[in-house]
Motif scaffolding. Sequence first.
Motif, short mmCIF file in Angstrom:
data_model
loop_
_atom_site.label_atom_id
_atom_site.label_comp_id
_atom_site.label_asym_id
_atom_site.label_seq_id
_atom_site.Cartn_x
_atom_site.Cartn_y
_atom_site.Cartn_z
N GLU A 550 0.81 -1.21 0.00
CA GLU A 550 0.00 0.00 0.00
C GLU A 550 0.85 1.27 0.00
O GLU A 550 0.49 2.27 0.62
N LEU A 551 1.98 1.17 -0.73
CA LEU A 551 2.80 2.36 -0.94
C LEU A 551 2.39 2.95 -2.29
O LEU A 551 2.43 2.28 -3.32
N TYR A 552 1.98 4.19 -2.32
CA TYR A 552 1.43 4.79 -3.53
C TYR A 552 2.55 5.21 -4.47
O TYR A 552 3.28 6.15 -4.18
N VAL A 553 2.66 4.50 -5.59
CA VAL A 553 3.58 4.86 -6.66
C VAL A 553 2.76 4.85 -7.95
O VAL A 553 2.26 3.82 -8.36
N ASN A 554 2.63 5.99 -8.58
CA ASN A 554 1.73 6.12 -9.74
C ASN A 554 2.21 5.32 -10.94
O ASN A 554 1.43 4.62 -11.58
N LYS A 555 3.50 5.42 -11.29
CA LYS A 555 4.05 4.75 -12.46
C LYS A 555 5.42 4.17 -12.16
O LYS A 555 6.23 4.79 -11.46
N MET A 556 5.67 2.98 -12.70
CA MET A 556 7.02 2.42 -12.70
C MET A 556 7.60 2.68 -14.09
O MET A 556 7.08 2.21 -15.11
N ILE A 557 8.66 3.47 -14.15
CA ILE A 557 9.25 3.88 -15.42
C ILE A 557 10.48 3.01 -15.69
O ILE A 557 11.39 2.93 -14.85
N VAL A 558 10.51 2.36 -16.85
CA VAL A 558 11.61 1.46 -17.22
C VAL A 558 12.18 1.92 -18.56
O VAL A 558 11.44 2.15 -19.52
N GLU A 589 5.28 2.42 -17.35
CA GLU A 589 5.63 3.45 -18.33
C GLU A 589 7.00 3.10 -18.90
O GLU A 589 7.95 2.84 -18.16
N LEU A 590 7.09 3.04 -20.24
CA LEU A 590 8.35 2.69 -20.90
C LEU A 590 8.97 3.94 -21.49
O LEU A 590 8.32 4.70 -22.20
N GLU A 591 10.25 4.14 -21.16
CA GLU A 591 10.97 5.32 -21.62
C GLU A 591 11.87 4.91 -22.78
O GLU A 591 12.77 4.08 -22.62
N LEU A 592 11.63 5.49 -23.96
CA LEU A 592 12.35 5.10 -25.17
C LEU A 592 13.67 5.86 -25.26
O LEU A 592 13.69 7.08 -25.34
N THR A 593 14.76 5.13 -25.26
CA THR A 593 16.08 5.74 -25.31
C THR A 593 16.86 5.19 -26.50
O THR A 593 16.65 4.08 -26.94
N GLY A 594 17.77 6.02 -27.00
CA GLY A 594 18.65 5.56 -28.09
C GLY A 594 18.18 6.05 -29.44
O GLY A 594 16.99 6.23 -29.70
N SER A 595 19.16 6.27 -30.33
CA SER A 595 18.86 6.83 -31.64
C SER A 595 18.14 5.85 -32.55
O SER A 595 17.60 6.23 -33.58
N GLY A 596 18.11 4.57 -32.18
CA GLY A 596 17.45 3.58 -33.02
C GLY A 596 15.98 3.86 -33.21
O GLY A 596 15.36 3.40 -34.17
N PHE A 597 15.36 4.63 -32.28
CA PHE A 597 13.93 4.91 -32.41
C PHE A 597 13.64 5.97 -33.46
O PHE A 597 12.49 6.31 -33.70
N MET A 598 14.70 6.52 -34.06
CA MET A 598 14.45 7.44 -35.17
C MET A 598 13.92 6.68 -36.38
O MET A 598 13.35 7.25 -37.31
N ASP A 599 14.12 5.36 -36.38
CA ASP A 599 13.62 4.54 -37.47
C ASP A 599 12.10 4.45 -37.37
O ASP A 599 11.58 3.82 -36.46
N ASN A 600 11.43 5.07 -38.29
CA ASN A 600 9.97 5.06 -38.23
C ASN A 600 9.40 3.98 -39.15
O ASN A 600 8.38 4.16 -39.80
N SER A 601 10.10 2.84 -39.19
CA SER A 601 9.63 1.74 -40.03
C SER A 601 8.28 1.26 -39.53
O SER A 601 7.95 1.38 -38.34
N GLY A 602 7.52 0.69 -40.44
CA GLY A 602 6.20 0.21 -40.08
C GLY A 602 6.23 -0.82 -38.98
O GLY A 602 5.35 -0.85 -38.11
N GLN A 603 7.27 -1.67 -38.96
CA GLN A 603 7.37 -2.72 -37.95
C GLN A 603 7.53 -2.13 -36.55
O GLN A 603 6.86 -2.55 -35.61
N MET A 604 8.41 -1.11 -36.41
CA MET A 604 8.63 -0.53 -35.09
C MET A 604 7.40 0.27 -34.64
O MET A 604 6.99 0.19 -33.47
N ILE A 605 6.79 1.03 -35.53
CA ILE A 605 5.60 1.81 -35.17
C ILE A 605 4.49 0.88 -34.74
O ILE A 605 3.78 1.14 -33.76
N LYS A 606 4.34 -0.24 -35.44
CA LYS A 606 3.30 -1.21 -35.10
C LYS A 606 3.53 -1.79 -33.72
O LYS A 606 2.60 -1.94 -32.92
#
Length: 720
Positions: A550-558, A589-606
């Motif tokens: 019963e410790l209130y933590v709104n989001k776990m960010i990874v 909550e997932l935190e997106l790090t790294g330049s690889g996410f600049m790839d806006n390929s359909g597979q990654m967006i999906k």
Amino acid sequence: MFGKFQQCLGAVSSFFPVMPQLTNRNLAIDTLKVNEAKYRSLFENIDQSVIYLDAASIVMAVNQAAEQLLGIPRDIIIGRKFVDSCVTFFSEDGSVLPEERHPSVLALRTGKPVEDVVIRLFNADRQSYLWVVVNSVPEFRMGESQPHQVLMTLTDITPQKQSEDELSMASVIFNNIGEGIFVTDKDRKIVSINDAFTELTGFTQQDVYGQDAQFLQSKKNSLKMADELNNFTKTVNNWQGEVWRRHKSNADFPSWTTVNEVKDSNGEVLHYVHVFMDITHFKKAQDHLGFLAYHDPLTRLPNRLLLKDRIDHSLQNALREGSQAAVLFLDLDRFKGINDTYGHAVGDGLLREVAKRIKNLVRKEDTVSRYAGDEFVVFMENIPNTKNPAKLARKLIDTFNAPVYIKGYRLKVSTSVGISLFPQDGRDTDTLIKNADAAMYRAKKEGRNNFQYYSLELTTEAFEKMSMECALRQSIERHELVLYYQPQVCLKTGELIGVESSVRWMHPTLGLMPPKQFISIAEESGFIVALGEWALQHACMQMVQWLEEELYVNKMIVNVSAIQFLRSDFVATVERVLTSTGLDPSYLELELTGSGFMDNSGQMIKALNKLVALGIELTIDDFGVGCFSFNNLKRIPVKKLKINSSFVADVLDDVNDEDIIRALVALGHGLHLQVVAIGVESKAQHQRLIDLGCDGGQGYLYSSPVLPRSNIFRNLIGEG
């Protein structure tokens, strides 16, 4: 053939019957002598072979042409029956011609002309067989119904018959030869083919008749060869060479083709004759011999000869372009013991597996060679920097950590690797290989199962990195990884809005290490996939425990690296972790790090949209300095943007940083996103960020990253 001659010589018959009574006997005798002399000359000198026979088939007269044709003196022939005059006659089928079927006999018996009978006879003088056409015409006296003599002509047609025989033989050869033949007219339109052509190409006469000869050429032919074949007549009257042919089934095949011109008597081209044979098997044999000349027959890798040729060629390019290259010399550790213990068959199987594993690790442009025995060489051309060979060397060493199964035996083998670099360690092939070999022996002296650069300084740096990577790979099973947590707060209220997890490594000799000292190594080696899954699993487990307490933590960010997306089915991993821990996705909550996410390929967006569909929130880290494109902000439903700490550090002193933060906040709010600033260390920074419109903050002002059971952390989040 016979009509004209008959008109010219008809009067000759007056030599032999009784002459009509003339009133003036002397005048008649003189006239007869003149006519006889005239017609005797004509009879003797005409080219046509002529023979006169009486009613009993007795030869009465033979001219000079007939004497030469028969090859028998006329004094032997005259006065004898023609069929008994030492000349044997044959029918066209080769059988002896019976007397009753002889043209002269038939003419006397029937009283009718017998024309154009083809027979064969033997010329004794020439000692050869001749073909002749015989015509026999019966002649009658006034008022008599039976002929009293026969005029027989013989025409030599031996040259024509030989031509016919040659044509017949050519036809047989044309239709029965194993080579494909097709004939074109002078405009190269196909007019005829043989049976072998259809067998080789699948095309029938109907398929190709009237087609241009190019119709049969495959697209595999070079433009130069096709042009040469189509225009050879400009310089020569024949051509030969290798031509790829079309097959009706589209299974093209190589052929050896010869083309010859056929000209008329005036030298004008009438036809082109193309003769070709399928050389598929020959080419395969030739290719196999060529392969054996340049490849190792056991592993099918390039041998020393081909390796040297490729390195020589590449070094010339490298000199022109100023690029770098590397030679890796591998030697299997203790291979002789395996060979001696299990036999050569097992040893050969091991070498083939080694070759396969090496080939699976190198780039397409790299060359792998079996150099000798259990020695292999890898040549890397155009390497970006001197560290690339070390990365490959580590992979090569690691790949042999997995056992090899050969003929039921479980074998463990390791390798020692030496590296030389172009141009610093050598500017020619022999020097580079020699220096890589020397470096390999140093690797063996250092304990085997490692690599060494020819340059000692590079070896030290690369070896330390490799040692770090090897230790990192064992960190999970040795329970050396630890998660620390740092809160995010609402700038205006100070309330907790989430907790970011970050991994630490308790190195056995170097102590506790922050992420920046090992995350890059994990990403380069691919270990980030396993490390990331471990961090996600333990962060979710911790969140579940806090909720149970019963410790209130709104989001776990990874934090999630782009490499985790690229090298694994990350969505399936997240679903598996949520199921195993029982955590509601709304708490993650997932935190997106790294330049690889600049790839806006359909597979990654999906994949990212699948995570959002699960109820998970997404945040973009280091916004403003990262490579995440603005276009992706429209395609991925993220909830937060995190401003890099470099802007926050100087926000009080640098107007530019302040303007950048203001612009990023305006952009985020314009897209209905929360904006969080990281690296907040003072109350003044806290207040300035509020003034600039930031929603949240994270930094040492609120708390340093702490363990989950830390009193400071528990006091910060409070109890629900």
